[in-house]
Design a protein around this motif. Structure first.
Motif, PDB file in Angstrom:
ATOM      1  N   GLN A  56      32.610   9.750  11.946  1.00 41.24           N
ATOM      2  CA  GLN A  56      31.928   9.124  13.078  1.00 41.24           C
ATOM      3  C   GLN A  56      30.826   8.205  12.543  1.00 41.24           C
ATOM      4  O   GLN A  56      29.759   8.671  12.150  1.00 41.24           O
ATOM      5  N   VAL A  57      31.108   6.914  12.532  1.00 45.33           N
ATOM      6  CA  VAL A  57      30.207   5.949  11.908  1.00 45.33           C
ATOM      7  C   VAL A  57      29.005   5.690  12.805  1.00 45.33           C
ATOM      8  O   VAL A  57      29.143   5.389  13.987  1.00 45.33           O
ATOM      9  N   GLU A  58      27.810   5.794  12.233  1.00 43.73           N
ATOM     10  CA  GLU A  58      26.585   5.483  12.971  1.00 43.73           C
ATOM     11  C   GLU A  58      26.171   4.029  12.760  1.00 43.73           C
ATOM     12  O   GLU A  58      25.749   3.368  13.694  1.00 43.73           O
ATOM     13  N   TYR A  59      26.251   3.558  11.540  1.00 48.64           N
ATOM     14  CA  TYR A  59      25.952   2.156  11.275  1.00 48.64           C
ATOM     15  C   TYR A  59      26.522   1.756   9.935  1.00 48.64           C
ATOM     16  O   TYR A  59      26.734   2.582   9.045  1.00 48.64           O
ATOM     17  N   VAL A  60      26.799   0.451   9.817  1.00 48.68           N
ATOM     18  CA  VAL A  60      27.059  -0.195   8.536  1.00 48.68           C
ATOM     19  C   VAL A  60      26.157  -1.425   8.518  1.00 48.68           C
ATOM     20  O   VAL A  60      26.094  -2.166   9.498  1.00 48.68           O
ATOM     21  N   SER A  61      25.450  -1.638   7.420  1.00 41.25           N
ATOM     22  CA  SER A  61      24.404  -2.657   7.376  1.00 41.25           C
ATOM     23  C   SER A  61      24.539  -3.547   6.148  1.00 41.25           C
ATOM     24  O   SER A  61      24.912  -3.090   5.070  1.00 41.25           O
ATOM     25  N   VAL A  62      24.220  -4.822   6.348  1.00 41.07           N
ATOM     26  CA  VAL A  62      24.020  -5.769   5.248  1.00 41.07           C
ATOM     27  C   VAL A  62      22.607  -6.313   5.426  1.00 41.07           C
ATOM     28  O   VAL A  62      22.339  -7.093   6.345  1.00 41.07           O
ATOM     29  N   ALA A  63      21.678  -5.873   4.578  1.00 41.63           N
ATOM     30  CA  ALA A  63      20.263  -6.151   4.807  1.00 41.63           C
ATOM     31  C   ALA A  63      19.595  -6.731   3.575  1.00 41.63           C
ATOM     32  O   ALA A  63      20.065  -6.573   2.439  1.00 41.63           O
ATOM     33  N   ASP A  64      18.472  -7.405   3.814  1.00 40.27           N
ATOM     34  CA  ASP A  64      17.642  -7.890   2.720  1.00 40.27           C
ATOM     35  C   ASP A  64      17.142  -6.685   1.921  1.00 40.27           C
ATOM     36  O   ASP A  64      16.657  -5.705   2.506  1.00 40.27           O
ATOM     37  N   PRO A  65      17.219  -6.722   0.599  1.00 45.31           N
ATOM     38  CA  PRO A  65      16.871  -5.542  -0.197  1.00 45.31           C
ATOM     39  C   PRO A  65      15.384  -5.200  -0.186  1.00 45.31           C
ATOM     40  O   PRO A  65      15.020  -4.073  -0.532  1.00 45.31           O
ATOM     41  N   ASP A  66      14.538  -6.145   0.206  1.00 49.14           N
ATOM     42  CA  ASP A  66      13.095  -5.895   0.201  1.00 49.14           C
ATOM     43  C   ASP A  66      12.539  -5.633   1.599  1.00 49.14           C
ATOM     44  O   ASP A  66      11.710  -4.737   1.782  1.00 49.14           O
ATOM     45  N   THR A  67      13.000  -6.393   2.588  1.00 45.79           N
ATOM     46  CA  THR A  67      12.465  -6.243   3.945  1.00 45.79           C
ATOM     47  C   THR A  67      13.336  -5.363   4.823  1.00 45.79           C
ATOM     48  O   THR A  67      12.893  -4.904   5.874  1.00 45.79           O
ATOM     49  N   LEU A  68      14.592  -5.177   4.438  1.00 46.65           N
ATOM     50  CA  LEU A  68      15.602  -4.420   5.188  1.00 46.65           C
ATOM     51  C   LEU A  68      15.996  -5.088   6.500  1.00 46.65           C
ATOM     52  O   LEU A  68      16.643  -4.473   7.350  1.00 46.65           O
ATOM     53  N   ALA A  69      15.637  -6.363   6.667  1.00 46.07           N
ATOM     54  CA  ALA A  69      16.091  -7.126   7.834  1.00 46.07           C
ATOM     55  C   ALA A  69      17.588  -7.405   7.700  1.00 46.07           C
ATOM     56  O   ALA A  69      18.069  -7.751   6.607  1.00 46.07           O
ATOM     57  N   GLU A  70      18.311  -7.281   8.810  1.00 44.40           N
ATOM     58  CA  GLU A  70      19.744  -7.559   8.781  1.00 44.40           C
ATOM     59  C   GLU A  70      19.986  -9.029   8.470  1.00 44.40           C
ATOM     60  O   GLU A  70      19.249  -9.917   8.929  1.00 44.40           O
ATOM     61  N   LEU A  71      21.018  -9.300   7.690  1.00 39.48           N
ATOM     62  CA  LEU A  71      21.341 -10.653   7.258  1.00 39.48           C
ATOM     63  C   LEU A  71      22.542 -11.198   8.014  1.00 39.48           C
ATOM     64  O   LEU A  71      23.461 -10.450   8.364  1.00 39.48           O
ATOM     65  N   ASP A  72      22.541 -12.508   8.252  1.00 38.04           N
ATOM     66  CA  ASP A  72      23.732 -13.191   8.761  1.00 38.04           C
ATOM     67  C   ASP A  72      24.640 -13.595   7.613  1.00 38.04           C
ATOM     68  O   ASP A  72      25.864 -13.588   7.740  1.00 38.04           O
ATOM     69  N   ASP A  73      24.019 -13.971   6.502  1.00 40.13           N
ATOM     70  CA  ASP A  73      24.783 -14.272   5.292  1.00 40.13           C
ATOM     71  C   ASP A  73      23.933 -13.902   4.091  1.00 40.13           C
ATOM     72  O   ASP A  73      22.706 -13.789   4.181  1.00 40.13           O
ATOM     73  N   VAL A  74      24.594 -13.683   2.962  1.00 38.69           N
ATOM     74  CA  VAL A  74      23.913 -13.206   1.769  1.00 38.69           C
ATOM     75  C   VAL A  74      23.605 -14.384   0.856  1.00 38.69           C
ATOM     76  O   VAL A  74      24.504 -15.133   0.470  1.00 38.69           O
ATOM     77  N   ASP A  75      22.336 -14.522   0.509  1.00 39.47           N
ATOM     78  CA  ASP A  75      21.905 -15.501  -0.481  1.00 39.47           C
ATOM     79  C   ASP A  75      22.035 -14.847  -1.853  1.00 39.47           C
ATOM     80  O   ASP A  75      21.340 -13.854  -2.140  1.00 39.47           O
ATOM     81  N   PRO A  76      22.918 -15.341  -2.719  1.00 35.32           N
ATOM     82  CA  PRO A  76      23.090 -14.711  -4.031  1.00 35.32           C
ATOM     83  C   PRO A  76      21.792 -14.607  -4.829  1.00 35.32           C
ATOM     84  O   PRO A  76      21.662 -13.719  -5.681  1.00 35.32           O
ATOM     85  N   ALA A  77      20.841 -15.474  -4.562  1.00 37.26           N
ATOM     86  CA  ALA A  77      19.573 -15.423  -5.285  1.00 37.26           C
ATOM     87  C   ALA A  77      18.728 -14.217  -4.881  1.00 37.26           C
ATOM     88  O   ALA A  77      17.806 -13.836  -5.603  1.00 37.26           O
ATOM     89  N   ARG A  78      19.032 -13.644  -3.708  1.00 36.18           N
ATOM     90  CA  ARG A  78      18.281 -12.485  -3.238  1.00 36.18           C
ATOM     91  C   ARG A  78      19.105 -11.206  -3.234  1.00 36.18           C
ATOM     92  O   ARG A  78      18.552 -10.103  -3.242  1.00 36.18           O
TER      93      ARG A  78
END
Length: 281
Positions: free
Chosen positions: A234-256
């Motif tokens: 039973q999945v509660e969440y799957v997240s792709v977030a900024d590693p420092d702020t934990l804000a959800e991302l629309d796309d991943v910047d390879p530099a971050r």
């Protein structure tokens, strides 16, 4: 190895040590905890471990009363690793009568685990502040499995100028990929067989990223496709977030880079896992 309970005993024992690597735990130790001890041993004069099931980080209906405990086993494991000092405080040793101070770290505690476990990170931040003040470590060691916790602790140490180094060690996994956790003991045999799906889902997202996909929606789709193969999870969440702020991302910047994380329930057991997409050089 010396084992102490009260703050006064801890203070006296600490005075005899040089640089200290500190590993705070809630006990029921596994190789993930012991890997932190080994990292601390390699970089410090002495190693101090605390064993304390912290009540303030458990919410209503969570597993405080049933959290696994085996102090004798834990102490034997730590002695075999050459630990110098173990602090096993009672609740009143950490939170004296009349204790009313709480520590809250804003922003990074409002999402992911913090959004689903209100008050949890206030309990974590408060107990770590107390433990750090009592042990006075040179370095403190945490596991990457609790990724959001590591972000919170780093912010806490920075904001309050606590004067110690926070060291984060890689996740230790079982051969089938399941992240080591004291709560894995709750799993039934059937649930244990399903549990590695969490790691497989993260790996699928990582492989999508390696194939050139940068949209968070693409990475999430890859993870959800794997999770869907095990409908009992039973999945509660799957997240792709900024590693420092934990804000959800629309796309991943390879530099971050990004933090891929998820939580799911198998029966009555709640599991979390994560994987870091590293910053490109």
């Amino acid at each position: 190895m010396r084992v102490v309970t009260t703050r006064d005993e801890l203070t006296a024992a600490r005075a005899e040590l040089g640089t200290v690597g500190f590993v705070p735990t809630m006990g029921y130790l596994h190789d993930g905890h012991l890997s932190l001890v080994r990292a601390a041993t390699s970089a410090n004069d002495s190693v101090v471990v605390s064993i304390f099931v912290n009540p303030t980080q458990f919410g209503p209906g969570e597993d405080l009363d049933n959290y696994p405990r085996d102090l004798d086993r834990d102490l034997a494991l730590l002695e075999a690793e050459g630990v110098d000092l173990v602090w096993t405080p009672a609740v009143e040793d950490v939170y004296p009568a009349g204790s009313s101070t709480r520590v809250s770290v804003g922003g990074v505690t409002d999402v992911l685990e913090g959004a689903r476990r209100p008050g949890h990170f206030d309990g974590v931040a408060t107990v770590c502040t107390i433990l750090f003040g009592a042990v006075r470590p040179t370095r403190a060691y945490f596991g990457q499995k609790d990724a959001q916790q590591t972000v919170v602790i780093r912010r806490l140490v920075r904001d309050l100028a606590l004067g110690l180094e926070v060291c984060v060690e890689p996740i230790r996994r079982e051969p089938d990929g399941l992240a080591m956790s004291s709560r894995n003991t709750y799993l039934s045999p059937a649930e244990r067989a399903v549990a590695p799906v969490l790691h497989r889902a993260l790996v699928a997202a990582e492989e999508s990223y390696a194939a050139g996909h940068r949209l968070a929606s693409e990475l999430l789709s890859a993870a959800h496709a794997v999770l869907a193969t095990e409908p009992t999870a039973q999945v509660e969440y799957v997240s792709v977030a900024d590693p420092d702020t934990l804000a959800e991302l629309d796309d991943v910047d390879p530099a971050r880079g990004a933090l891929l994380s998820l939580a799911a329930r198998l029966g009555r057991t709640r599991l979390i896992d994560n994987l870091v997409l590293p910053r490109s050089v």
